[in-house]
Scaffold this active site. Structure first.
Site, mmCIF file in Angstrom:
data_model
loop_
_atom_site.group_PDB
_atom_site.id
_atom_site.type_symbol
_atom_site.label_atom_id
_atom_site.label_comp_id
_atom_site.label_asym_id
_atom_site.label_seq_id
_atom_site.Cartn_x
_atom_site.Cartn_y
_atom_site.Cartn_z
ATOM 1 N N ASN A 32 5.059 -12.371 1.990
ATOM 2 C CA ASN A 32 4.091 -13.020 1.084
ATOM 3 C C ASN A 32 4.392 -12.714 -0.386
ATOM 4 O O ASN A 32 3.708 -13.217 -1.278
ATOM 5 C CB ASN A 32 2.652 -12.621 1.440
ATOM 6 C CG ASN A 32 2.406 -11.134 1.288
ATOM 7 O OD1 ASN A 32 3.226 -10.405 0.719
ATOM 8 N ND2 ASN A 32 1.268 -10.668 1.794
ATOM 9 N N LEU A 33 5.396 -11.904 -0.642
ATOM 10 C CA LEU A 33 5.852 -11.561 -1.996
ATOM 11 C C LEU A 33 4.770 -10.887 -2.842
ATOM 12 O O LEU A 33 4.856 -10.879 -4.065
ATOM 13 C CB LEU A 33 6.426 -12.790 -2.721
ATOM 14 C CG LEU A 33 7.670 -13.406 -2.055
ATOM 15 C CD1 LEU A 33 8.156 -14.616 -2.837
ATOM 16 C CD2 LEU A 33 8.803 -12.387 -1.915
ATOM 17 N N PHE A 73 7.914 -5.221 9.226
ATOM 18 C CA PHE A 73 7.713 -4.296 8.107
ATOM 19 C C PHE A 73 6.425 -4.584 7.341
ATOM 20 O O PHE A 73 5.879 -3.684 6.707
ATOM 21 C CB PHE A 73 8.858 -4.438 7.083
ATOM 22 C CG PHE A 73 10.195 -4.010 7.576
ATOM 23 C CD1 PHE A 73 10.555 -2.674 7.571
ATOM 24 C CD2 PHE A 73 11.110 -4.941 8.047
ATOM 25 C CE1 PHE A 73 11.792 -2.274 8.026
ATOM 26 C CE2 PHE A 73 12.352 -4.545 8.504
ATOM 27 C CZ PHE A 73 12.693 -3.208 8.491
ATOM 28 N N TYR A 141 -4.190 4.532 5.860
ATOM 29 C CA TYR A 141 -2.835 3.985 6.023
ATOM 30 C C TYR A 141 -2.226 4.460 7.345
ATOM 31 O O TYR A 141 -1.760 3.666 8.172
ATOM 32 C CB TYR A 141 -1.947 4.425 4.849
ATOM 33 C CG TYR A 141 -0.477 4.231 5.103
ATOM 34 C CD1 TYR A 141 0.094 2.973 5.045
ATOM 35 C CD2 TYR A 141 0.340 5.317 5.450
ATOM 36 C CE1 TYR A 141 1.445 2.789 5.318
ATOM 37 C CE2 TYR A 141 1.684 5.143 5.726
ATOM 38 C CZ TYR A 141 2.227 3.882 5.654
ATOM 39 O OH TYR A 141 3.559 3.703 5.936
ATOM 40 N N ASN A 170 11.044 10.219 4.665
ATOM 41 C CA ASN A 170 11.060 9.697 3.292
ATOM 42 C C ASN A 170 12.303 8.854 3.014
ATOM 43 O O ASN A 170 13.387 9.391 2.753
ATOM 44 C CB ASN A 170 10.974 10.858 2.300
ATOM 45 C CG ASN A 170 9.599 11.506 2.321
ATOM 46 O OD1 ASN A 170 9.119 11.916 3.372
ATOM 47 N ND2 ASN A 170 8.962 11.574 1.174
ATOM 48 N N HIS A 189 6.707 7.368 -5.936
ATOM 49 C CA HIS A 189 7.636 8.186 -5.151
ATOM 50 C C HIS A 189 8.499 9.084 -6.031
ATOM 51 O O HIS A 189 8.876 8.719 -7.141
ATOM 52 C CB HIS A 189 8.527 7.292 -4.281
ATOM 53 C CG HIS A 189 7.748 6.556 -3.233
ATOM 54 N ND1 HIS A 189 7.393 5.240 -3.357
ATOM 55 C CD2 HIS A 189 7.211 6.977 -2.067
ATOM 56 C CE1 HIS A 189 6.685 4.881 -2.305
ATOM 57 N NE2 HIS A 189 6.554 5.916 -1.513
ATOM 58 N N ILE A 207 5.545 18.304 -10.932
ATOM 59 C CA ILE A 207 5.724 18.878 -9.587
ATOM 60 C C ILE A 207 4.327 19.103 -9.031
ATOM 61 O O ILE A 207 3.586 19.974 -9.511
ATOM 62 C CB ILE A 207 6.503 20.210 -9.643
ATOM 63 C CG1 ILE A 207 7.867 19.997 -10.298
ATOM 64 C CG2 ILE A 207 6.658 20.791 -8.235
ATOM 65 C CD1 ILE A 207 8.651 21.289 -10.505
ATOM 66 N N GLY A 283 -4.137 15.007 -0.483
ATOM 67 C CA GLY A 283 -3.597 14.378 0.729
ATOM 68 C C GLY A 283 -2.193 14.816 1.091
ATOM 69 O O GLY A 283 -1.697 14.468 2.157
HETATM 70 N N1 UDP Z 1 5.908 14.469 -5.809
HETATM 71 C C1 UDP Z 1 5.878 15.190 -6.983
HETATM 72 N N2 UDP Z 1 5.805 14.499 -8.164
HETATM 73 C C2 UDP Z 1 5.770 13.130 -8.217
HETATM 74 C C3 UDP Z 1 5.802 12.404 -7.001
HETATM 75 C C4 UDP Z 1 5.874 13.102 -5.811
HETATM 76 O O1 UDP Z 1 5.911 16.417 -6.982
HETATM 77 O O2 UDP Z 1 5.667 12.569 -9.325
HETATM 78 C C5 UDP Z 1 6.031 15.191 -4.535
HETATM 79 C C6 UDP Z 1 4.898 14.910 -3.563
HETATM 80 O O3 UDP Z 1 3.830 15.792 -3.796
HETATM 81 C C7 UDP Z 1 5.588 15.150 -2.228
HETATM 82 C C8 UDP Z 1 7.053 14.774 -2.481
HETATM 83 O O4 UDP Z 1 7.215 14.776 -3.902
HETATM 84 O O5 UDP Z 1 5.544 16.510 -1.905
HETATM 85 C C9 UDP Z 1 7.416 13.395 -1.967
HETATM 86 O O6 UDP Z 1 6.433 12.486 -2.437
HETATM 87 P P1 UDP Z 1 6.622 10.920 -2.289
HETATM 88 O O7 UDP Z 1 5.434 10.277 -2.944
HETATM 89 O O8 UDP Z 1 7.962 10.512 -2.775
HETATM 90 O O9 UDP Z 1 6.608 10.667 -0.713
HETATM 91 P P2 UDP Z 1 5.541 11.117 0.413
HETATM 92 O O10 UDP Z 1 6.127 12.342 1.060
HETATM 93 O O11 UDP Z 1 4.222 11.381 -0.258
HETATM 94 O O12 UDP Z 1 5.516 9.968 1.338
#
Ligand code: UDP
Length: 330
Positions: A32-33, A73, A141, A170, A189, A207, A283
């Site tokens: 659906n873009l 997907f 989700y 990931n 991400h 971080i 989360g």
């Molecule tokens: N993370 C982070 N800083 C950011 C984005 C993500 O420290 O700006 C951390 C996040 O807390 C997780 C890991 O990087 O521990 C991977 O996060 P991402 O959102 O890429 O994938 P997820 O594991 O949540 O699906």
């Protein structure tokens, strides 16, 4: 095989479309873009702009195309958004998937590869994760993904649907030729954010959480190259038969911390990539990595990108060539 790929213009979908075409399959993409990019798939690949909500469209497509299989997907993916607006996720990721399954049942299509997630395990207390562990999804989700795993199992029992649910870890990186890659808006991400810092588009990376019970205090994740993940879909599809049910962890089994990842990105890009320590992100689970022996043993699947440096380098190639992603106007 004639394969319907829903959500084929998304990040993992578009890499899988390429892999399917390269393996000789006849692919039709339905997208659906809303979040996908038309430019993420080749012009020569069959494409229909449409939504799984549209049951008339689905009936027309299944009637006309005589699919052998579906790789599904299409879904919303933002975990945080799912907490705020769960019904949006239940509607799209569950209800619309049921439309798809109904069309498959009606037209006798008995093979599906489904995008599931390691988030179905919830907050497990043993690591690495095996497929046999109990599932306890936390976010809307993840609950919606798990609900579909149940639906697939019930369809398997009732009308011999053959399915493989791939529980993604990931997904990371970009196509080795640099032509397609990751482009989410907004981006949440870690790897794209880190590379946006290297490109000068952000000042620093945060971080999220430095007080976890992990070797360096930051979260551990299992980064799998998107082309390896695409290859897993092709292999899963090619061995799948009606009546089978398969569930695989799609990860490499190698844990990487947030701090380690930033350090690798510094090496790959030659940029200092300033990082600041922040509180935990709501989360987040401290560690998530796969025991990936089942997918390796059953499908003969092996990740070709074994080193994180190579995964990050492929993402860097894409982000450098496409600093604004697919949309030059952004
Ligand atoms: N993370 C982070 N800083 C950011 C984005 C993500 O420290 O700006 C951390 C996040 O807390 C997780 C890991 O990087 O521990 C991977 O996060 P991402 O959102 O890429 O994938 P997820 O594991 O949540 O699906």
């Amino acid at each position: 095989m004639k394969v319907l790929v829903t959500g084929g213009c998304g990040y993992i979908g578009s890499h899988t479309v390429r892999a399917l075409v390269n393996s000789g399959h006849d692919v039709l993409v339905l997208d659906n873009l809303v979040n996908g990019h038309r430019r993420a798939i080749d012009e020569n690949v069959g494409f229909v702009a449409g939504d799984l909500e549209d049951r008339t469209l689905l009936a027309e497509l299944f009637e006309a195309e005589k699919f052998d299989a579906v790789v599904h997907f299409a879904a919303f993916i933002e975990v945080g958004e799912s907490v705020i607006d769960p019904l949006k996720f239940y509607q799209n990721n569950i209800s619309n998937t049921l439309n798809l399954l109904q069309a498959m049942q009606t037209y006798g299509v008995k093979k599906m590869v489904f995008s599931s997630t390691c988030a179905v395990y919830g907050t497990p207390d043993t690591m690495p994760l095996t497929e046999e562990l109990p599932c306890n999804p936390v976010s809307p989700y993840a609950r919606a993904k798990y609900a579909i795993e149940w639906a697939l199992e019930d369809c398997n029992t009732a009308w011999e649907l053959g399915y493989t649910a791939l529980r993604y870890f990931n997904a990371a990186g970009a196509a080795s030729d640099g032509k397609i890659g990751e482009d989410h808006s907004p981006e949440s991400h870690l790897i794209p954010i880190v590379l946006q810092v290297a490109l000068g588009q952000r000042e620093q990376v945060k971080i999220f959480g430095t007080d976890y019970d992990t070797p360096d205090g930051s979260c551990l994740r299992d980064y799998i190259h998107v082309e390896d993940l695409a290859d897993a879909h092709v292999k899963a599809l090619e061995v799948l038969a009606p009546g089978q049910k398969r569930i695989y962890n799609a990860g490499t089994g190698t844990p990487t911390s947030v701090r380690e990842l930033i350090e690798v990105a510094r090496k790959v890009t030659g940029h200092a990539i300033p990082a600041v320590e922040e509180g935990r992100r709501a989360g987040d689970v401290p560690e998530l990595y796969a025991n990936a022996s089942k997918i390796r043993d059953d499908l003969g699947w092996q990740p070709r990108y074994a080193k994180l440096e190579d995964i990050v380098a492929s993402a860097w190639k894409w982000h450098q060539a496409h600093p604004k992603g697919y949309d030059d106007r952004r």
